[in-house]
Design an enzyme around this catalytic site. Structure first.
Site, short mmCIF file in Angstrom:
data_model
loop_
_atom_site.label_atom_id
_atom_site.label_comp_id
_atom_site.label_asym_id
_atom_site.label_seq_id
_atom_site.Cartn_x
_atom_site.Cartn_y
_atom_site.Cartn_z
N GLU A 64 -6.90 4.42 7.75
CA GLU A 64 -6.82 5.86 7.46
C GLU A 64 -8.12 6.33 6.82
OE1 GLU A 64 -3.05 5.49 5.47
OE2 GLU A 64 -2.24 4.91 7.41
N ASN A 80 0.87 -1.18 0.00
CA ASN A 80 0.00 0.00 0.00
C ASN A 80 0.91 1.23 0.00
OD1 ASN A 80 -1.73 2.09 0.50
ND2 ASN A 80 -2.45 1.32 2.49
N GLY A 139 2.39 2.33 10.83
CA GLY A 139 3.30 3.46 10.71
C GLY A 139 4.00 3.83 12.00
N LYS A 173 0.20 4.24 -0.22
CA LYS A 173 -0.40 5.45 0.39
C LYS A 173 -0.13 6.65 -0.52
CE LYS A 173 -0.29 3.18 4.81
NZ LYS A 173 -0.22 3.26 6.24
N HIS A 177 -9.39 0.80 4.83
CA HIS A 177 -8.12 1.02 5.52
C HIS A 177 -8.36 1.93 6.72
CE1 HIS A 177 -4.10 2.42 6.40
NE2 HIS A 177 -3.69 1.30 5.82
N SER A 229 3.47 -2.14 10.30
CA SER A 229 4.91 -2.18 10.54
C SER A 229 5.54 -3.51 10.16
CB SER A 229 5.23 -1.80 11.99
OG SER A 229 4.82 -0.47 12.25
N GLU A 237 -5.28 -5.12 10.39
CA GLU A 237 -4.28 -4.08 10.60
C GLU A 237 -4.60 -3.34 11.90
OE1 GLU A 237 -2.22 -2.82 6.70
OE2 GLU A 237 -3.97 -1.56 6.98
P1 13P Z 1 3.08 0.41 7.77
O1 13P Z 1 3.62 -0.86 7.18
O2 13P Z 1 3.79 1.64 7.31
O3 13P Z 1 2.90 0.31 9.25
O4 13P Z 1 1.59 0.57 7.15
C1 13P Z 1 0.73 -0.49 7.22
C2 13P Z 1 -0.46 -0.17 6.41
O5 13P Z 1 -1.24 0.70 6.75
C3 13P Z 1 -0.68 -0.93 5.17
O6 13P Z 1 -1.95 -0.71 4.66
#
Ligand code: 13P
Length: 255
Positions: free
Chosen positions: A97, A9, A171, A11, A95, A211, A165
């Site tokens: 976010e 992803n 993150g 982002k 997701h 992560s 997740e």
């Molecule tokens: P990170 O791997 O940066 O923690 O992000 C995970 C994520 O949100 C994947 O969709």
């Protein structure tokens, strides 16, 4: 036997030149790896050029979000037919976010999942608890509620991937331990079996995200109900993403 899926992803990262370099690196590295499915999910503006970059390779293309209506006066949005038109086979829905930063609720996400699968694409439906929810002992309940918001027998199981997740691991560099991930994945699978039956659910992939890095990918992938990863930060560097893919491949090969 479930083939692991490693999904990146991206982002809101990468210009066109950066994206070409990244996919070029992934393309070169995945050629020798078998028994792992690979998916990249760039931002919207890169989907068409990346479709060209991955054409004829085993790298699949997905979007990070979608609108639930096929077309109309929805300024700034993109529909499932538009994503299919440029070569996407997968769409990430729900997701954290999208849930927490953009306020998308269960009803909205249910419509999105429905729109994705009705058009024949695969929904990568994300669930996961916040730190407060985990500390209050509500992880299973939250995940169960998020699943039941959007997953019903009307959603074909072969067009669904679930991604667990935990919000507190995204993150932050704070990965769930393999045991924590396995606990929730092992909770999710029978919930899906309630909808689809045991045999169908045995084939359904549940990814872990939060992560995931080259250093922890193998331990996570070794968990019996962890069927791959949804990778954020580490998917932006070809070598790291490839190391995660190789970790999944070697665990798959060893089982
Ligand atoms: P990170 O791997 O940066 O923690 O992000 C995970 C994520 O949100 C994947 O969709």
């Amino acid at each position: 036997m479930r083939t692991p899926l490693i999904a990146g992803n991206w982002k809101m990262h990468k210009t066109l030149a950066e994206a070409r370099a990244l996919v070029g690196g992934i393309r070169a590295g995945v050629e020798g790896v078998s028994a792992v499915d690979v998916l990249v999910c760039p931002p919207f503006q890169l989907l068409l050029p990346m479709a060209k970059e991955v054409a004829g390779t085993r790298i699949m293309l997905g979007a990070q979000n979608v609108h639930e209506e096929p077309k109309g006066a929805f300024t700034g949005e993109v529909s499932v037919p538009m994503l299919a038109d440029v070569g996407c086979t997968h769409v990430i829905v729900g997701h954290s976010e999208r849930r927490h930063v953009f306020g998308e609720d269960g009803q909205r996400l249910a419509r999105k999942v429905r729109a994705v699968v009705d058009a024949g694409l695969t929904a990568v439906y994300c669930v996961g608890e916040t730190l407060d929810e985990r500390e209050a002992g509500r992880t299973h309940q939250v995940v169960e509620d998020q699943l039941s918001d959007a997953i019903s027998a009307e959603i074909p199981a072969n067009k669904l991937v679930v991604a667990y997740e935990p919000v507190w691991a995204i993150g932050t560099g704070k990965t769930a331990t393999p045991g924590q991930a396995q606990d929730v994945h092992a909770f999710i699978r029978p919930k899906l079996a309630d909808v689809y039956g045991r045999d169908t659910t045995d084939a359904l992939r549940i990814l872990y995200g939060g992560s995931v890095k080259p250093g922890n990918a193998a331990d996570l992938a070794a968990q019996p109900d962890v069927d791959g990863a949804l990778v954020g930060g580490a998917c932006l560097v070809a070598g790291d993403f490839l190391a995660i893919i190789s970790a999944a491949a070697s665990v798959g090969a060893a089982t």
